[in-house]
Write an enzyme that holds these catalytic residues in place. Sequence first.
Site, PDB file in Angstrom:
ATOM      1  N   VAL A  28      36.045  41.147  40.544  1.00  0.00           N
ATOM      2  CA  VAL A  28      35.617  39.773  40.260  1.00  0.00           C
ATOM      3  C   VAL A  28      35.919  38.862  41.454  1.00  0.00           C
ATOM      4  O   VAL A  28      35.028  38.184  41.982  1.00  0.00           O
ATOM      5  CB  VAL A  28      36.296  39.229  38.981  1.00  0.00           C
ATOM      6  CG1 VAL A  28      35.870  37.791  38.736  1.00  0.00           C
ATOM      7  CG2 VAL A  28      35.955  40.094  37.774  1.00  0.00           C
ATOM      8  N   GLY A  71      43.731  37.885  44.233  1.00  0.00           N
ATOM      9  CA  GLY A  71      43.104  39.111  43.707  1.00  0.00           C
ATOM     10  C   GLY A  71      41.676  39.204  44.208  1.00  0.00           C
ATOM     11  O   GLY A  71      40.799  38.458  43.771  1.00  0.00           O
ATOM     12  N   LYS A  78      40.109  43.697  18.412  1.00  0.00           N
ATOM     13  CA  LYS A  78      40.679  44.504  19.491  1.00  0.00           C
ATOM     14  C   LYS A  78      41.218  45.793  18.890  1.00  0.00           C
ATOM     15  O   LYS A  78      41.708  45.796  17.754  1.00  0.00           O
ATOM     16  CB  LYS A  78      41.840  43.748  20.143  1.00  0.00           C
ATOM     17  CG  LYS A  78      42.160  44.227  21.527  1.00  0.00           C
ATOM     18  CD  LYS A  78      41.145  43.673  22.489  1.00  0.00           C
ATOM     19  CE  LYS A  78      41.514  43.829  23.920  1.00  0.00           C
ATOM     20  NZ  LYS A  78      40.580  43.065  24.774  1.00  0.00           N
ATOM     21  N   GLY A  83      39.562  41.783  43.977  1.00  0.00           N
ATOM     22  CA  GLY A  83      38.982  42.984  43.355  1.00  0.00           C
ATOM     23  C   GLY A  83      37.542  42.754  42.941  1.00  0.00           C
ATOM     24  O   GLY A  83      36.813  41.964  43.545  1.00  0.00           O
TER      25      GLY A  83
HETATM   26  P1  NAD Z   1      40.319  44.498  39.680  1.00  0.00           P
HETATM   27  O1  NAD Z   1      41.361  45.474  39.310  1.00  0.00           O
HETATM   28  O2  NAD Z   1      39.034  44.976  40.250  1.00  0.00           O
HETATM   29  O3  NAD Z   1      40.922  43.450  40.750  1.00  0.00           O
HETATM   30  C1  NAD Z   1      42.174  42.890  40.639  1.00  0.00           C
HETATM   31  C2  NAD Z   1      42.711  42.744  42.067  1.00  0.00           C
HETATM   32  O4  NAD Z   1      43.954  42.056  41.996  1.00  0.00           O
HETATM   33  C3  NAD Z   1      42.978  44.085  42.752  1.00  0.00           C
HETATM   34  O5  NAD Z   1      42.368  44.106  44.026  1.00  0.00           O
HETATM   35  C4  NAD Z   1      44.496  44.140  42.838  1.00  0.00           C
HETATM   36  O6  NAD Z   1      44.961  44.823  43.979  1.00  0.00           O
HETATM   37  C5  NAD Z   1      44.839  42.668  42.906  1.00  0.00           C
HETATM   38  N1  NAD Z   1      46.214  42.370  42.514  1.00  0.00           N
HETATM   39  C6  NAD Z   1      46.981  42.956  41.552  1.00  0.00           C
HETATM   40  N2  NAD Z   1      48.195  42.385  41.518  1.00  0.00           N
HETATM   41  C7  NAD Z   1      48.183  41.417  42.451  1.00  0.00           C
HETATM   42  C8  NAD Z   1      49.138  40.479  42.892  1.00  0.00           C
HETATM   43  N3  NAD Z   1      50.362  40.431  42.353  1.00  0.00           N
HETATM   44  N4  NAD Z   1      48.778  39.610  43.861  1.00  0.00           N
HETATM   45  C9  NAD Z   1      47.561  39.648  44.428  1.00  0.00           C
HETATM   46  N5  NAD Z   1      46.625  40.530  44.068  1.00  0.00           N
HETATM   47  C10 NAD Z   1      46.931  41.397  43.098  1.00  0.00           C
HETATM   48  O7  NAD Z   1      40.091  43.615  38.382  1.00  0.00           O
HETATM   49  P2  NAD Z   1      38.856  42.656  38.085  1.00  0.00           P
HETATM   50  O8  NAD Z   1      37.876  43.375  37.253  1.00  0.00           O
HETATM   51  O9  NAD Z   1      38.425  42.001  39.347  1.00  0.00           O
HETATM   52  O10 NAD Z   1      39.541  41.564  37.133  1.00  0.00           O
HETATM   53  C11 NAD Z   1      40.363  40.547  37.673  1.00  0.00           C
HETATM   54  C12 NAD Z   1      40.982  39.754  36.533  1.00  0.00           C
HETATM   55  O11 NAD Z   1      39.961  39.156  35.746  1.00  0.00           O
HETATM   56  C13 NAD Z   1      41.831  40.590  35.574  1.00  0.00           C
HETATM   57  O12 NAD Z   1      42.904  39.798  35.126  1.00  0.00           O
HETATM   58  C14 NAD Z   1      40.882  40.867  34.416  1.00  0.00           C
HETATM   59  O13 NAD Z   1      41.589  41.060  33.201  1.00  0.00           O
HETATM   60  C15 NAD Z   1      40.098  39.557  34.378  1.00  0.00           C
HETATM   61  N6  NAD Z   1      38.771  39.719  33.777  1.00  0.00           N
HETATM   62  C16 NAD Z   1      37.886  40.601  34.309  1.00  0.00           C
HETATM   63  C17 NAD Z   1      36.620  40.756  33.738  1.00  0.00           C
HETATM   64  C18 NAD Z   1      35.618  41.725  34.330  1.00  0.00           C
HETATM   65  O14 NAD Z   1      34.448  41.694  33.917  1.00  0.00           O
HETATM   66  N7  NAD Z   1      35.991  42.557  35.267  1.00  0.00           N
HETATM   67  C19 NAD Z   1      36.258  39.998  32.613  1.00  0.00           C
HETATM   68  C20 NAD Z   1      37.177  39.070  32.107  1.00  0.00           C
HETATM   69  C21 NAD Z   1      38.443  38.946  32.696  1.00  0.00           C
END
Ligand code: NAD
Length: 365
Positions: A186, A182, A81, A184
Site C-alpha cells: 500500500v 511502511g 471475523k 510495502g
Molecule cells: P505490507 O506488508 O506489504 O507492507 C508493510 C510494510 O511496512 C513492509 O514493507 C514492512 O517492511 C514495513 N514495516 C513493518 N514494520 C515497520 C516499522 N516498524 N517501521 C517501518 N516500516 C515497517 O502490507 P500492506 O498490504 O502494504 O499493508 C500496510 C498496512 O495497511 C497494514 O497495517 C495493513 O493491515 C493495512 N491495510 C492493508 C490493506 C491492503 O489492501 N493491503 C487494506 C487495509 C489495511
Amino acid sequence: MTDIFDLLETADYENLIFSHDEATGLKAITCIHNTTLGPAIGGLRIWNYKTEEDAIIDAIRLAKGMTYKNAACGIYAGGAKTVMMIDPEKNPKSEEMMRAFGRFVEGMNGRYLTAEDVGSSEADMDYIYQETDYVLGTTMKPGTSGNPSPSTARGVYVGIKASCKQRYGSDDVKGKKMVVEGLGNVGFNVCKYLLEDGAEVYGTDINEKAIERAKEAGVKIIERDELYSFDADIYAPCALGATINDESIEQFKFDIVAGSANNQLKEEKHGQILKDKGILYAPDFIINAGGVIHCHDELFGGFNKERVAITVDGIYDQLLKVFKIAEEEDIPTSQAANKFAEDRIAKILKTKKIFARVNKSTIRR
Ligand code: NAD
C-alpha cells in the site's frame, strides 16, 4: 473464563461460532457482529493464540471493526471475523484444515463470507473455495477480485487529498511534504500517486528491498527513529497499528495523519489528543476501506474494475462527511467516524419493520 453472553452483550454481537474438526486439527472461532446491511464479510486470521480467551477477544474486537468499516464505506455488507488457532510446530495450517473450515462456512449459508487476512493466503482461499462459494479473493473463481492493495492505496491517496481540502482549503498536494511509514504494497503505491502530483515524499521501512524500490521511484528515505519528530505536513502510517500513542504523539509536528494501517490509535483517547493538538486525523477504517470495497465487488456478478474505482474514489466524500460531523459536534474525527457508521446501520434497520416475503440477499450464486 469470561461469560460469553455478557461479552456478546457488550456490542450486541449476533453469533460466536466455534468450528472444530478433530481429524484436521481445525479450531476456528467466527464472530458475526452485525448483518443489518448484508452478509457479514471479514477475513480469516490465522494465529498462534496463547489461550482460547485471547482468540475470542480478538475475534469479537475485529468483527465489530469490520461492521464499522463496511458500513462507513457504503458497501452492502455486515461485519465479521474468523480467527483460527494454530500451533506452527504441532498443528500448522494445511489444505485439509482449510477445506474443513470451508465446509463449516458453507453451513453458515451465506450469513458469513470469508477472505484473506493476517496469516492466511490466496492459496488458503483456493482450498476453502473447493468447499464453499462464500469466500472472496480466491484465484479460481471466475470474476475474482485478486489483490486488493492497489484499491487500498488509491483510497488512501484520495483520502489524503480530502484531508488537505479540509485542513488547507485545497486538495492540491503539490509541494506538500509528506512522510510515509511502511513502503510495502500500500505505502509504495501511495508514494507513487503523490510523487506524480508533485508532493515532496519521504519514507521509511525496515525492509531493504522496500527501501530500494521506493528510492528508485523518487522517495527520499529517512531513518526510522527520525519519523515521529520529522518536520512534514502529512504523516501516512502504512505499516503497523498503534503508532499514534503517548510517546509518538508528543513529537508530532504534522498537520494531518492519514494512512492505511489498521487500528492506528493505540487508545481511543489519542483521537482527542490529536484534536487538541490541531492535527487532522483521517480515521483508519474510513481511509483504508479500498481493500474491502475491492473484494466485496465480486458479489455482483464478478469483479468490475470501473465500479470499484468509483466507490473507492468515494472515500474522498465519505471522509469530508466525517470531518463535518466532527466539526459540527466538536468531537474527534475518530468518534465522528463511529457515529457515521452507526447512523447508516440505524437508518437501514428502520426499513426492516416493513414485511417482505423474500429477504433479498446481495449474494449471487
Ligand atoms: P505490507 O506488508 O506489504 O507492507 C508493510 C510494510 O511496512 C513492509 O514493507 C514492512 O517492511 C514495513 N514495516 C513493518 N514494520 C515497520 C516499522 N516498524 N517501521 C517501518 N516500516 C515497517 O502490507 P500492506 O498490504 O502494504 O499493508 C500496510 C498496512 O495497511 C497494514 O497495517 C495493513 O493491515 C493495512 N491495510 C492493508 C490493506 C491492503 O489492501 N493491503 C487494506 C487495509 C489495511
